[in-house]
Motif scaffolding. Structure first.
Motif, PDB file in Angstrom:
ATOM      1  N   VAL A 392       0.775  -1.020  -0.011  1.00  0.00           N
ATOM      2  CA  VAL A 392       0.046  -0.087   0.121  1.00  0.00           C
ATOM      3  C   VAL A 392       0.966   1.214  -0.061  1.00  0.00           C
ATOM      4  O   VAL A 392       0.604   2.325  -0.654  1.00  0.00           O
ATOM      5  CB  VAL A 392      -0.854   0.049   1.194  1.00  0.00           C
ATOM      6  N   ALA A 393       1.798   1.296   0.853  1.00  0.00           N
ATOM      7  CA  ALA A 393       2.775   2.478   0.931  1.00  0.00           C
ATOM      8  C   ALA A 393       4.321   1.874   1.611  1.00  0.00           C
ATOM      9  O   ALA A 393       4.440   0.881   1.853  1.00  0.00           O
ATOM     10  CB  ALA A 393       2.066   3.251   1.771  1.00  0.00           C
ATOM     11  N   SER A 394       5.006   2.753   1.038  1.00  0.00           N
ATOM     12  CA  SER A 394       6.612   2.267   1.544  1.00  0.00           C
ATOM     13  C   SER A 394       7.323   3.576   1.895  1.00  0.00           C
ATOM     14  O   SER A 394       7.197   4.703   1.252  1.00  0.00           O
ATOM     15  CB  SER A 394       7.298   1.756   0.497  1.00  0.00           C
ATOM     16  N   TYR A 395       7.912   3.547   3.002  1.00  0.00           N
ATOM     17  CA  TYR A 395       8.616   4.896   3.765  1.00  0.00           C
ATOM     18  C   TYR A 395       9.908   4.658   4.157  1.00  0.00           C
ATOM     19  O   TYR A 395      10.320   3.826   4.694  1.00  0.00           O
ATOM     20  CB  TYR A 395       7.795   5.609   4.926  1.00  0.00           C
ATOM     21  N   PRO A 396      11.138   5.588   3.628  1.00  0.00           N
ATOM     22  CA  PRO A 396      12.294   5.208   4.361  1.00  0.00           C
ATOM     23  C   PRO A 396      12.277   6.078   5.786  1.00  0.00           C
ATOM     24  O   PRO A 396      11.706   7.314   5.679  1.00  0.00           O
ATOM     25  CB  PRO A 396      13.159   6.165   3.505  1.00  0.00           C
TER      26      PRO A 396
END
Length: 430
Positions: A392-396
């Protein structure tokens, strides 16, 4: 080559990473009542299953997260804990281990206490640091910590005052497994449950939370890197503990051994993940050993353990899996790491993600979503569906490795990395 690669990943998983923290700006972005909506008292939450009941996913996940604050801490694997508007953390600083309390909204330190914990890392792990791997637990206004050498301490959560300390190193020479203590204690009522000992011998203990005095002890098996659970099966409240030799069920009232299932820690097949309890059954996954489903049953006055299924397509190394909407989500260490979804009823693997996810993933489970913190510093949001793998989403969230489970609040995520403890805003603007 593949074997050596797998062993290198295993080694990285087992050793604490050095943590060092740096202060940043503060831009609190809490809910309307300005209070955090979720309490997190220990490893994987209140019921030690990773479930975040107070979280509601945003209608649209932001393109990026906002940094609310960032602090320097010491080395360690244990995740931070939350009670009200306070954060508690247990780490190493030099030759000391330190316990601290922070303001959740600002990151400002309320108190800190340190005590000497000399430790020599087992061969092969020296460069990875020697911070505590055990996660603390909060209960009855007290914070309980377990050092990498097996020193158990009780602290007043409000003031940081040391209330009592227990050290079993005179009974168990080198009171920890080879790479240090990693099992996280758990509290049930007036009892603190912890397994003390080394690879060869040890015991499961129930201690009085107020005084630290022993209430009961059970068994002589060595310690593992797995952590105990408190569950109720067929009307009997019990501790489930995976020690160096067996998975056991122990009466919480008097320490009687109710049942056991042989699952030994041998060479590279180490006992590390925490078992998953679901609908009266135990899902046990071990390094190179797949996942099996066990059902303890009481017939008359005798307990028996039945293996309902055992699949070998996916296997857990250090990463503990979570249940979401009746399905099991985790990371198999095969093929350099793969996310998977498994049906607990029969062990059928419903889907696998592409391989090479990473060395480790720390999971949380929330309505509709699985939160996955990969050791590479990536926070990945996965749809909780058995149909297919969907990101759904990806964040560093870190420039350095991340090993401890994240903490998910109403509008924030708290992440501990190699270098930093960071509060990220899900609003995307800090």
């Amino acid at each position: 080559v593949e074997y050596l690669h797998q062993q290198m990943m295993r080694t990285l998983l087992l050793f604490p990473l050095a943590l060092c923290l740096a202060a940043g700006g503060t831009h609190p972005a809490f809910s309307a009542d300005n209070k955090p909506s979720i309490s997190w008292p220990g490893l994987l939450g209140k019921d030690r299953n990773g479930w975040v009941s107070g979280f509601t996913a945003p209608e649209k996940w932001p393109d990026k997260l906002g940094k609310t604050w960032q602090l320097k801490v010491g080395a360690g694997y244990g995740s931070p804990l939350i009670s009200g508007e306070l954060v508690f953390l247990h780490t190493r600083q030099g030759e000391n281990e330190a316990v601290r309390c922070l303001d959740l909204k600002t990151g400002k330190e309320k108190w800190q206490r340190a005590y000497p914990v000399p430790f020599r890392m087992g061969m092969g792990g020296e460069r990875h640091g020697k911070g505590p791997k055990s996660c603390p637990v909060l209960a009855e206004g007290r914070l309980f910590t377990l050092s990498i050498t097996g020193i158990l301490s009780a602290w007043d959560a409000q003031s940081g005052k040391l209330l009592w300390r227990r050290d079993y190193s005179t009974e168990f020479k080198k009171n920890h497994p080879y790479w240090g203590t990693a099992s996280s204690p758990i509290v049930d009522g007036d009892k603190l449950i912890v397994h003390m000992g080394n690879d060869k011998k040890g015991t499961l203990l129930a201690l009085d939370v107020q005084s630290g005095k022993e209430i009961w002890r059970q068994g002589k098996d060595g310690a593992s890197y797995s952590s105990p659970l408190i569950v109720e099966i067929m009307g009997t409240r019990q501790v489930i503990q995976w020690n160096h030799e067996d998975l056991v069920g122990v009466s919480i009232d008097d320490g009687r051994l109710l049942w056991s299932h042989h699952a030994p820690h041998r060479t590279h097949n180490q006992n590390m993940p925490t078992p998953v309890f679901h609908e009266g059954r135990i899902l046990l996954g071990g390094e190179n050993r797949g996942i099996q489903c066990l059902e303890p049953r009481l017939t008359g006055d005798r307990w028996e353990v039945k293996q309902l299924w055992h699949q070998e397509k996916v296997a857990l190394d250090m990463s503990t899996a979570v249940i979401n909407n009746g399905l099991l989500y985790g990371m198999s260490h095969y093929k350099s790491g793969q996310f998977f979804c498994l049906k607990p009823k029969d062990g059928k693997v419903l889907w696998l993600s592409p391989g090479r996810v990473g060395n480790n993933v720390a999971f949380l489970s929330a309505p509709g979503h699985v939160i996955a913190l990969i050791n590479t510093g990536e926070l990945r949001i996965i749809e909780a569906s058995g149909k297919a793998y969907k990101q759904v989403a990806s964040y560093p969230v870190a420039d350095s490795p991340t090993w401890a489970p994240p903490l998910l609040l109403k509008e924030h995520v708290l992440v501990k990395s190699l270098d930093q403890l960071t509060l990220w805003s899900l609003k995307g603007n800090g």
